[in-house]
Design an enzyme around this catalytic site. Sequence first.
Site, PDB file in Angstrom:
ATOM      1  N   ASN A  92       0.804  -1.230   0.000  1.00  0.00           N
ATOM      2  CA  ASN A  92       0.000   0.000   0.000  1.00  0.00           C
ATOM      3  C   ASN A  92       0.836   1.281   0.000  1.00  0.00           C
ATOM      4  OD1 ASN A  92      -2.243  -1.551  -0.202  1.00  0.00           O
ATOM      5  ND2 ASN A  92      -2.887  -1.334   1.943  1.00  0.00           N
TER       6      ASN A  92
ATOM      7  N   CYS B  76     -17.086  -3.725  -3.597  1.00  0.00           N
ATOM      8  CA  CYS B  76     -16.186  -4.878  -3.609  1.00  0.00           C
ATOM      9  C   CYS B  76     -16.495  -5.763  -2.411  1.00  0.00           C
ATOM     10  CB  CYS B  76     -14.729  -4.446  -3.635  1.00  0.00           C
ATOM     11  SG  CYS B  76     -14.114  -3.885  -2.066  1.00  0.00           S
TER      12      CYS B  76
ATOM     13  N   ARG C 262     -17.388   1.143  -0.768  1.00  0.00           N
ATOM     14  CA  ARG C 262     -16.160   1.863  -1.103  1.00  0.00           C
ATOM     15  C   ARG C 262     -16.324   2.894  -2.229  1.00  0.00           C
ATOM     16  NH1 ARG C 262     -11.120  -2.163  -1.130  1.00  0.00           N
ATOM     17  NH2 ARG C 262      -9.990  -0.286  -0.594  1.00  0.00           N
TER      18      ARG C 262
ATOM     19  N   ARG D 110      -2.513 -11.216  -4.261  1.00  0.00           N
ATOM     20  CA  ARG D 110      -2.557  -9.775  -4.492  1.00  0.00           C
ATOM     21  C   ARG D 110      -1.672  -9.034  -3.498  1.00  0.00           C
ATOM     22  NH1 ARG D 110      -8.383  -7.334  -4.959  1.00  0.00           N
ATOM     23  NH2 ARG D 110      -6.995  -5.576  -5.257  1.00  0.00           N
TER      24      ARG D 110
HETATM   25  N1  EPU Z   1     -14.581   6.356   1.625  1.00  0.00           N
HETATM   26  C1  EPU Z   1     -15.644   7.074   1.132  1.00  0.00           C
HETATM   27  N2  EPU Z   1     -15.452   7.838   0.010  1.00  0.00           N
HETATM   28  C2  EPU Z   1     -14.242   7.904  -0.629  1.00  0.00           C
HETATM   29  C3  EPU Z   1     -13.156   7.160  -0.115  1.00  0.00           C
HETATM   30  C4  EPU Z   1     -13.354   6.395   1.023  1.00  0.00           C
HETATM   31  O1  EPU Z   1     -16.730   7.036   1.687  1.00  0.00           O
HETATM   32  O2  EPU Z   1     -14.145   8.618  -1.638  1.00  0.00           O
HETATM   33  C5  EPU Z   1     -14.771   5.535   2.835  1.00  0.00           C
HETATM   34  C6  EPU Z   1     -14.556   4.042   2.580  1.00  0.00           C
HETATM   35  O3  EPU Z   1     -15.703   3.432   2.034  1.00  0.00           O
HETATM   36  C7  EPU Z   1     -14.214   3.557   3.972  1.00  0.00           C
HETATM   37  C8  EPU Z   1     -13.420   4.737   4.566  1.00  0.00           C
HETATM   38  O4  EPU Z   1     -13.740   5.868   3.749  1.00  0.00           O
HETATM   39  O5  EPU Z   1     -15.387   3.366   4.723  1.00  0.00           O
HETATM   40  C9  EPU Z   1     -11.940   4.572   4.589  1.00  0.00           C
HETATM   41  O6  EPU Z   1     -11.485   4.063   3.359  1.00  0.00           O
HETATM   42  P1  EPU Z   1     -10.113   4.507   2.702  1.00  0.00           P
HETATM   43  O7  EPU Z   1     -10.372   5.456   1.591  1.00  0.00           O
HETATM   44  O8  EPU Z   1      -9.150   4.932   3.758  1.00  0.00           O
HETATM   45  O9  EPU Z   1      -9.614   3.133   2.060  1.00  0.00           O
HETATM   46  P2  EPU Z   1      -8.765   3.014   0.766  1.00  0.00           P
HETATM   47  O10 EPU Z   1      -7.869   4.179   0.658  1.00  0.00           O
HETATM   48  O11 EPU Z   1      -9.623   2.674  -0.386  1.00  0.00           O
HETATM   49  C10 EPU Z   1      -6.684   1.842   1.854  1.00  0.00           C
HETATM   50  C11 EPU Z   1      -5.965   0.546   1.673  1.00  0.00           C
HETATM   51  C12 EPU Z   1      -6.842  -0.583   2.191  1.00  0.00           C
HETATM   52  C13 EPU Z   1      -7.137  -0.330   3.670  1.00  0.00           C
HETATM   53  C14 EPU Z   1      -7.788   1.045   3.838  1.00  0.00           C
HETATM   54  C15 EPU Z   1      -8.022   1.436   5.285  1.00  0.00           C
HETATM   55  C16 EPU Z   1      -4.598   0.979  -0.261  1.00  0.00           C
HETATM   56  C17 EPU Z   1      -4.306   0.713  -1.693  1.00  0.00           C
HETATM   57  N3  EPU Z   1      -5.667   0.363   0.256  1.00  0.00           N
HETATM   58  O12 EPU Z   1      -7.879   1.723   1.092  1.00  0.00           O
HETATM   59  O13 EPU Z   1      -6.087  -1.785   2.065  1.00  0.00           O
HETATM   60  O14 EPU Z   1      -7.994  -1.320   4.178  1.00  0.00           O
HETATM   61  O15 EPU Z   1      -6.965   2.059   3.230  1.00  0.00           O
HETATM   62  O16 EPU Z   1      -6.842   1.450   5.986  1.00  0.00           O
HETATM   63  O17 EPU Z   1      -3.868   1.703   0.395  1.00  0.00           O
HETATM   64  C18 EPU Z   1      -5.764  -4.098   1.874  1.00  0.00           C
HETATM   65  O18 EPU Z   1      -4.555  -3.884   1.732  1.00  0.00           O
HETATM   66  O19 EPU Z   1      -6.234  -5.272   2.071  1.00  0.00           O
HETATM   67  C19 EPU Z   1      -6.703  -2.993   1.819  1.00  0.00           C
HETATM   68  C20 EPU Z   1      -8.014  -3.160   1.601  1.00  0.00           C
END
Ligand code: EPU
Length: 417
Positions: free
Chosen positions: A23, A116, A121, A396
């Site tokens: 990440n 997903c 998300r 992955r």
């Molecule tokens: N969210 C929204 N709107 C947005 C973006 C996020 O509502 O535009 C919500 C999400 O639905 C969630 C919360 O905000 O409820 C936090 O999500 P976040 O955006 O932080 O997640 P992400 O950036 O999509 C990254 C990691 C994930 C990890 C999460 C939380 C990467 C590539 N992915 O995802 O990693 O679970 O942060 O720490 O950095 C994994 O590696 O298995 C994985 C899923």
Amino acid sequence: MQKLVIQGGIPLRGEVRISGAKNAALPMMCASLLTSDVLQLSNMPDLHDIATMRKLLEQMGVKAVVQGDEMTLHGAQVDRLEAPYDMVKTMRAAVLVLGPLVARFGEARVSMPGGCAIGSRPVDIHIKGLQAMGAQVFIEHGYIHAQAKRLKGARILFDIVSVTSTENLMMAAALAEGVTVLENAAREPEVVDLAHCLIAMGAKIEGAGSHTIVITGVDRLHGTTHRIMPDRIESGTFLVAAAATGGSIVLRDTRADILDAVLEKLTEAGACIRSDSENIHLDMMDRPRSVNVRTAPYPAFPTDMQAQFMALNAIAEGSAMVVETIFENRFMHVQELHRLGARIDVEGNTALIHGIDHLEGATVMATDLRASACLIIAGLVAQGETVIDRIYHLDRGYEHIEIKLSQLGANILRINK
Ligand code: EPU
């Protein structure tokens, strides 16, 4: 279709090297779109998501060369400003090309990620941030189409802490005109690692790792070399596996300072942990004790470790409550743990786990990356044989996991069936 076959009951013992963080690597690869110079990244993990991101960047015109754990990315000839559906549907992190493309080329088309396995998300925060910086954004035919002559600095307050939104907008702001302030920004170590890489490329960024990140846009960024930080979730996964099996292991090339919440919970479960700057030792003498877990943004307990602690709690002494506050559907592993005999009740975002003496091997199905890790841990402690189906989820995000576990004494085999 490949499967993993595990004969459980062997305590993990020995040393294992931790790989670079998926990440952190994914957004950093996208940072190559911000410059026409060469970006050289080392400590790259060998993972499916990294291969997918490489393919996506290559389709855009980035030249990528891999040698060992080094990847060189050269974005001098980017001519396709699009992340197509086929790529985004297999890897949501593809949305991380949005900010860099609009910032450097004034345009991007990125397929809208759907829901997903772990939740709906949405990407509304990424979009609102770019709009605040002056981009025009249209959603058409399933694509996010963003345009801006030059992005302008803005004050952006996140109403939810979001890791990739913070990263996307930090990259966009690096080339914007003026100052951008990201309030309630994600403080995850991967955000900080990305900021270090961008700063080495000439970006002006202050406050990464705090709630407020201030980015002063520059006209151009240049190439650099950067070593990717260790994967804290891979580290945590091996530690939980060792604790659950009553083992004794040493993690090499890792960092304890970014694992506080996880190490605290493992200590509460009865593990004896020692660490120095790059190594973590864990010894588990007795049956683990149950530990309550509540996921939240960093520095609190990570959602990416929730499933692994569910496996630990399944065989621990006592009962525990696990509350998932980040993703609304991240309990898919519970049904699979039931197949191994676990006693877990779920009510909304809360799981109540009643620890039992032992699990029994069975065939189970991986539903997402971290659920796969949970099932491996459960398989390692279960009596008899556990077969894990759909392990492409695992590939992955865990580099050569069955090889690393075998080195620690586990009886685990990948088969084609
Ligand atoms: N969210 C929204 N709107 C947005 C973006 C996020 O509502 O535009 C919500 C999400 O639905 C969630 C919360 O905000 O409820 C936090 O999500 P976040 O955006 O932080 O997640 P992400 O950036 O999509 C990254 C990691 C994930 C990890 C999460 C939380 C990467 C590539 N992915 O995802 O990693 O679970 O942060 O720490 O950095 C994994 O590696 O298995 C994985 C899923």
